[in-house]
Design an enzyme around this catalytic site. Structure first.
Site, mmCIF file in Angstrom:
data_model
loop_
_atom_site.group_PDB
_atom_site.id
_atom_site.type_symbol
_atom_site.label_atom_id
_atom_site.label_comp_id
_atom_site.label_asym_id
_atom_site.label_seq_id
_atom_site.Cartn_x
_atom_site.Cartn_y
_atom_site.Cartn_z
ATOM 1 C CB VAL A 11 2.913 22.962 -4.014
ATOM 2 C CG1 VAL A 11 1.459 23.228 -4.341
ATOM 3 C CG2 VAL A 11 3.023 21.859 -2.970
ATOM 4 C CG LEU A 151 2.405 17.623 -4.594
ATOM 5 C CD1 LEU A 151 3.813 17.320 -4.159
ATOM 6 C CD2 LEU A 151 2.414 18.598 -5.743
ATOM 7 C CD GLU A 153 8.950 17.519 -1.752
ATOM 8 O OE1 GLU A 153 10.120 17.135 -1.608
ATOM 9 O OE2 GLU A 153 8.490 18.517 -1.170
ATOM 10 C CG ASN A 206 0.213 15.794 5.329
ATOM 11 O OD1 ASN A 206 -0.036 14.932 4.498
ATOM 12 N ND2 ASN A 206 0.877 16.893 5.039
ATOM 13 C CG PHE A 247 2.253 6.368 4.728
ATOM 14 C CD1 PHE A 247 3.134 7.388 5.039
ATOM 15 C CD2 PHE A 247 1.693 6.335 3.475
ATOM 16 C CE1 PHE A 247 3.444 8.369 4.106
ATOM 17 C CE2 PHE A 247 1.989 7.305 2.528
ATOM 18 C CZ PHE A 247 2.860 8.325 2.839
ATOM 19 N N GLY A 251 11.330 2.677 10.299
ATOM 20 C CA GLY A 251 12.630 3.252 9.933
ATOM 21 C C GLY A 251 13.053 4.330 10.898
ATOM 22 C CB CYS A 258 4.502 17.894 4.252
ATOM 23 S SG CYS A 258 4.538 18.917 2.780
ATOM 24 C CE LYS A 261 4.838 23.057 5.856
ATOM 25 N NZ LYS A 261 3.390 23.161 5.765
HETATM 26 N N1 LIG Z 1 6.251 20.010 -0.901
HETATM 27 C C1 LIG Z 1 5.232 19.192 -0.733
HETATM 28 O O1 LIG Z 1 5.345 17.965 -0.869
HETATM 29 C C2 LIG Z 1 3.872 19.737 -0.397
HETATM 30 C C3 LIG Z 1 2.744 18.902 -0.560
HETATM 31 C C4 LIG Z 1 1.495 19.417 -0.246
HETATM 32 C C5 LIG Z 1 1.381 20.699 0.252
HETATM 33 N N2 LIG Z 1 2.489 21.472 0.426
HETATM 34 C C6 LIG Z 1 2.316 22.829 0.928
HETATM 35 O O2 LIG Z 1 2.420 23.733 -0.175
HETATM 36 C C7 LIG Z 1 3.042 24.951 0.236
HETATM 37 C C8 LIG Z 1 4.278 25.207 -0.608
HETATM 38 O O3 LIG Z 1 5.208 24.178 -0.385
HETATM 39 P P1 LIG Z 1 6.466 23.956 -1.331
HETATM 40 O O4 LIG Z 1 7.123 22.709 -0.870
HETATM 41 O O5 LIG Z 1 6.054 24.085 -2.756
HETATM 42 O O6 LIG Z 1 7.341 25.240 -0.908
HETATM 43 P P2 LIG Z 1 8.628 25.829 -1.634
HETATM 44 O O7 LIG Z 1 9.420 26.471 -0.593
HETATM 45 O O8 LIG Z 1 9.250 24.771 -2.498
HETATM 46 O O9 LIG Z 1 8.039 26.948 -2.623
HETATM 47 C C9 LIG Z 1 7.514 28.165 -2.225
HETATM 48 C C10 LIG Z 1 7.802 29.178 -3.331
HETATM 49 O O10 LIG Z 1 7.090 30.375 -3.042
HETATM 50 C C11 LIG Z 1 7.926 31.479 -3.380
HETATM 51 N N3 LIG Z 1 7.463 32.659 -2.645
HETATM 52 C C12 LIG Z 1 7.497 32.891 -1.312
HETATM 53 N N4 LIG Z 1 6.945 34.075 -1.030
HETATM 54 C C13 LIG Z 1 6.540 34.616 -2.199
HETATM 55 C C14 LIG Z 1 5.907 35.824 -2.578
HETATM 56 N N5 LIG Z 1 5.569 36.734 -1.655
HETATM 57 N N6 LIG Z 1 5.645 36.054 -3.883
HETATM 58 C C15 LIG Z 1 6.002 35.146 -4.813
HETATM 59 N N7 LIG Z 1 6.602 33.979 -4.532
HETATM 60 C C16 LIG Z 1 6.875 33.711 -3.245
HETATM 61 C C17 LIG Z 1 9.326 31.022 -2.993
HETATM 62 O O11 LIG Z 1 10.323 31.766 -3.657
HETATM 63 C C18 LIG Z 1 9.279 29.556 -3.448
HETATM 64 O O12 LIG Z 1 9.704 29.411 -4.791
HETATM 65 C C19 LIG Z 1 3.317 24.792 1.729
HETATM 66 O O13 LIG Z 1 2.254 25.323 2.447
HETATM 67 C C20 LIG Z 1 3.361 23.289 1.912
HETATM 68 O O14 LIG Z 1 3.034 22.890 3.210
HETATM 69 C C21 LIG Z 1 3.728 21.022 0.099
#
Ligand SMILES: NC(=O)c1ccc[n+]([C@@H]2O[C@H](COP(=O)([O-])OP(=O)(O)OC[C@H]3O[C@@H](n4cnc5c(N)ncnc54)[C@H](O)[C@@H]3O)[C@@H](O)[C@H]2O)c1
Length: 428
Positions: A11, A151, A153, A206, A247, A251, A258, A261
């Protein structure tokens, strides 16, 4: 505008690159120094179509930079976006440790109050908690705003520039408008709400999508009993504008970082407020059962798995990503291995991440055909487009037995049956 993004994962990095492309001055901050090194070399730590190109472009234009220096970066910024992870705890609720740590550091290090925008998916009420943690600085209050991320992925860059909507939740309309102004160039429906409403919109969205998946999976299971075809049922149902075709793909059940959780976290959140969310309990149960059912199907199709060789194509939780978090394919491989089978695997992007989750006895192959050589069965676990176009007559010669379990209903059943493959899909 000057923007600091804290957390450069899926994100955070997409948001950083997207905002730089919109013309803002962006700094991405992460505690993982290896990630920061890679990013400063213009290399993305994960696979996402279009991301590497825009990353390099905006680094060269000096619109984008990366470091591990939270204090310096937040002091130079007008807006701070929190994009760190919120993984599930044992009981299903969201672990807010990283979000709170970042808020504490901002509150401690910023010289004056700033606008702090939460993009991480957080339970209702988190904005209020963060507001308390941040407090006031030199007479200026921090404003905490919820701007949930939707978003997908694999299509994240497209989604950044063409979202279905932007949601901003704030205590004061003026603050919400300031955050909306960051996204001024994005033409879409813009929704301003309270912080609590914005936080709930993300979970509700979600949970609803996951509900659609569990629903169609139950229809698929019924299709198998009555001799109907779930893809055709979904086509007929989804043609109704009130339902839409998205959706409704049966499958192996939903996976990824996401849906599992967030559905559990919403159920937990409801329970915590004294409301038992019956529907979500079933959505989760159906999803878990779907994976079990598919495994049983494999066992009854192949017979005793001990000593057999199984090829699994697809390790990512879905196509066009290298993300293996809660991948149904990986869970399946672990079960098959436990039954004593040899497992050969291939994925076009997710091999590195999968290696970290699987033991060294799993054989990683560098092509589909190498994985299929000598296999007693093929399992499709991710809907990569390229798997549809394998040279099937050659595959049949390579495999020990022409047996296919298609966990994504990806392949052409009629064609494969004509070629004398034994084919099992889901709900057909
Ligand atoms: N991945 C998705 O498709 C998606 C979509 C929508 C929302 N989200 C939400 O967005 C959030 C992030 O998801 P993601 O998939 O990007 O996670 P991710 O694990 O890919 O990225 C998290 C990043 O934060 C960094 N981090 C953690 N603690 C930190 C700190 N104290 N200081 C600085 N950096 C720190 C980690 O090193 C990592 O790079 C989550 O809450 C998730 O539910 C994710």
């Amino acid at each position: 505008m000057k923007i600091a993004i804290i957390g450069t994962g899926y994100v955070g990095l997409v948001t950083a690159v997207g905002l730089a492309e919109l013309g803002h001055q962006v700094v991405g901050v992460d505690q993982n120094s290896d990630k920061i090194k890679l990013l400063n070399q213009g290399r993305s730590p994960f696979y996402e179509p279009q991301l590497a190109r825009l990353l390099k472009k905006n680094l060269l234009k000096k619109k984008l930079s990366f470091n591990c220096l939270l204090k310096k970066s937040v002091n130079l910024a007008d807006f701070i976006f929190i994009c760190v992870g919120t993984p599930p705890q044992q009981d299903g609720s969201a672990d807010l440790t990283a979000v709170k740590e970042v808020a504490t550091a901002i509150g401690r290090d910023a010289k004056k109050g700033k606008v702090v925008v939460t993009k991480s998916t957080v339970p209702v009420g988190t904005g209020k908690i963060l507001q308390k943690i941040l407090g006031r600085k030199n007479g200026r209050q921090f404003s905490t705003v919820s701007c949930p991320e939707f978003l997908r992925e694999g299509r994240a860059i497209f989604d950044f520039f063409h979202p279905d909507r932007l949601v901003v939740g704030a205590d004061e309309r003026q603050t919400a408008l300031k955050v909306m102004a960051v996204f001024k160039k994005i033409k879409t429906k813009k929704i301003i709400t309270s912080r609590e409403t914005a936080e709930l919109i993300k979970y509700a969205a979600n949970a609803f999508l996951a509900t659609k998946i569990s629903f169609i999976n139950e229809i698929a299971n019924l299709c198998e009993k009555v001799g109907a075809d779930v893809d055709q049922v979904a086509g007929g149902v989804g043609a109704d504008k009130r339902i839409n075709p998205y959706f409704l793909k049966a499958g192996l059940g939903y996976g990824g970082s996401c849906f599992p959780k967030d559905v559990r976290a919403l159920k937990q959140l409801s329970g915590g407020h004294g409301y038992f969310f019956r529907l979500l309990k079933s959505v989760i149960e159906v999803n878990n059962l779907q994976k079990k059912r598919f495994f049983e199907k494999i066992k009854s199709g192949v017979g005793n798995l001990r000593g057999k060789t199984v090829a699994v194509l697809g390790l990512a939780f879905k196509n066009d990503t290298d993300d293996t978090r809660e991948s149904a394919g990986i869970a399946l491989i672990k079960k098959i291995k436990k039954e004593g089978a040899k497992v050969k695997v291939y994925d076009p992007q997710a091999m590195v991440n999968a290696r970290a989750e699987l033991d060294e006895t799993v054989i990683f192959c560098d092509s589909e055909l190498k994985a299929l050589r000598g296999a007693d069965a093929l399992i499709i676990a991710t809907e990569w487009e390229r798997f549809k176009h394998l040279p099937w007559p050659r595959v049949k010669k390579l495999m020990k037995k022409p047996v296919i379990f298609d966990g994504k209903n990806l392949l052409d059943k009629n064609l494969l049956e004509k070629l004398k493959f034994k084919y099992w899909g889901v709900g057909k």
